[in-house]
Design a protein around this motif. Sequence first.
Motif, PDB file in Angstrom:
ATOM      1  N   ASN A   1      -4.251 -12.869 -18.185  1.00 22.73           N
ATOM      2  CA  ASN A   1      -2.818 -12.836 -18.459  1.00 22.73           C
ATOM      3  C   ASN A   1      -2.391 -11.511 -19.075  1.00 22.73           C
ATOM      4  O   ASN A   1      -1.323 -10.982 -18.766  1.00 22.73           O
ATOM      5  N   LEU A   2      -3.233 -10.945 -19.961  1.00 25.30           N
ATOM      6  CA  LEU A   2      -2.910  -9.651 -20.555  1.00 25.30           C
ATOM      7  C   LEU A   2      -2.829  -8.565 -19.483  1.00 25.30           C
ATOM      8  O   LEU A   2      -1.935  -7.713 -19.511  1.00 25.30           O
ATOM      9  N   LYS A   3      -3.738  -8.581 -18.542  1.00 28.13           N
ATOM     10  CA  LYS A   3      -3.721  -7.600 -17.462  1.00 28.13           C
ATOM     11  C   LYS A   3      -2.459  -7.774 -16.612  1.00 28.13           C
ATOM     12  O   LYS A   3      -1.808  -6.800 -16.236  1.00 28.13           O
ATOM     13  N   ASP A   4      -2.115  -9.034 -16.338  1.00 22.08           N
ATOM     14  CA  ASP A   4      -0.920  -9.309 -15.551  1.00 22.08           C
ATOM     15  C   ASP A   4       0.327  -8.819 -16.284  1.00 22.08           C
ATOM     16  O   ASP A   4       1.219  -8.217 -15.692  1.00 22.08           O
ATOM     17  N   ALA A   5       0.385  -9.074 -17.594  1.00 24.28           N
ATOM     18  CA  ALA A   5       1.527  -8.620 -18.387  1.00 24.28           C
ATOM     19  C   ALA A   5       1.603  -7.096 -18.411  1.00 24.28           C
ATOM     20  O   ALA A   5       2.693  -6.510 -18.333  1.00 24.28           O
ATOM     21  N   ALA A   6       0.445  -6.450 -18.523  1.00 24.75           N
ATOM     22  CA  ALA A   6       0.420  -4.988 -18.528  1.00 24.75           C
ATOM     23  C   ALA A   6       0.932  -4.430 -17.214  1.00 24.75           C
ATOM     24  O   ALA A   6       1.683  -3.446 -17.191  1.00 24.75           O
ATOM     25  N   GLU A   7       0.544  -5.055 -16.098  1.00 22.78           N
ATOM     26  CA  GLU A   7       1.012  -4.589 -14.788  1.00 22.78           C
ATOM     27  C   GLU A   7       2.524  -4.715 -14.670  1.00 22.78           C
ATOM     28  O   GLU A   7       3.199  -3.837 -14.119  1.00 22.78           O
ATOM     29  N   LYS A   8       3.047  -5.820 -15.193  1.00 24.15           N
ATOM     30  CA  LYS A   8       4.509  -6.005 -15.140  1.00 24.15           C
ATOM     31  C   LYS A   8       5.218  -4.991 -16.027  1.00 24.15           C
ATOM     32  O   LYS A   8       6.266  -4.441 -15.650  1.00 24.15           O
ATOM     33  N   ARG A   9       4.678  -4.751 -17.232  1.00 24.74           N
ATOM     34  CA  ARG A   9       5.279  -3.750 -18.121  1.00 24.74           C
ATOM     35  C   ARG A   9       5.215  -2.358 -17.485  1.00 24.74           C
ATOM     36  O   ARG A   9       6.161  -1.569 -17.576  1.00 24.74           O
ATOM     37  N   LEU A  10       4.102  -2.066 -16.861  1.00 26.31           N
ATOM     38  CA  LEU A  10       3.953  -0.781 -16.190  1.00 26.31           C
ATOM     39  C   LEU A  10       4.996  -0.630 -15.091  1.00 26.31           C
ATOM     40  O   LEU A  10       5.645   0.419 -14.965  1.00 26.31           O
ATOM     41  N   ALA A  11       5.162  -1.661 -14.284  1.00 25.83           N
ATOM     42  CA  ALA A  11       6.143  -1.610 -13.205  1.00 25.83           C
ATOM     43  C   ALA A  11       7.557  -1.415 -13.747  1.00 25.83           C
ATOM     44  O   ALA A  11       8.333  -0.598 -13.231  1.00 25.83           O
TER      45      ALA A  11
END
Length: 264
Positions: free
Chosen positions: A42-52
């Motif tokens: 979930n942290l990786k998924d959240a990071a990808e969304k924040r990055l986008a």
Amino acid sequence: MKFATVLSLLSVLVLTACETTQTQTTTNAVTDGITVTDDKTNLKDAAEKRLALGMGYVQRGLMERAKKNLLMAEKHAPDMPDVMFGLAYYYQKVFEFDKAERYYQKALDMDENNPDYMNAYGAFLCTSKKDYEGAVKYFLKAVDQPEYIAVGESYENAGFCSIEAGDHEKAELYFKKAMTFNPRLTKPLYGLALMSFEANEYNKAETYLLQFEGKSKPSADSLLLGYKIGRRLNDRFSMESYGEKLIQLFPRSEQARIYKRMSS
């Protein structure tokens, strides 16, 4: 100078926000509809969304929002190279070059064979740090990667950076390689026209510029160069034609101001 740098990579990063993640136990809820749990996935998924989100804000010029999201992405996933790249590009855009360089280096340390990072870092070194030799080295490292497909663009970048370094012989070589790998590229023709003009080879410069114009829309730089070539060749019709187009298409550009000074 125009560089083929990170636009394709930016588009890839922005696409990472296409899906949402369903969670049950949430330990920290944040804005923008992104929830975070202690789960590593979930942290990786959240990071990808924040990055986008962050990269999208950079493209729109909303730098405060971009910084917030990119720093949160780093907090969620400090070992993700795309996040380091995103922060590098953000700091480059806001002229914090020392921070940008640190993050580019972090991205390359994490993914040392990534040609997109190499190409982007080379463009940064050339335009922001004026380290022309170092920049060309990274462009050439990018083209040496077996799976890299944007070889022509990196050679194009190496050509323009070599012009900045005053090495026209290498610039010509890189431009010709760029067009060999990608015949659709047009900026190398402008580069060859510019170098020919600076070498006082005005007929050769005119030939390259006409080839550029046959494949690409005019730019403020190309129109001003066309005017300068016409002036050197004492071609009044060409001078007037390029000057009128420059004023019509790019009336507030620096090139238009230069033209007005030269023609007054």
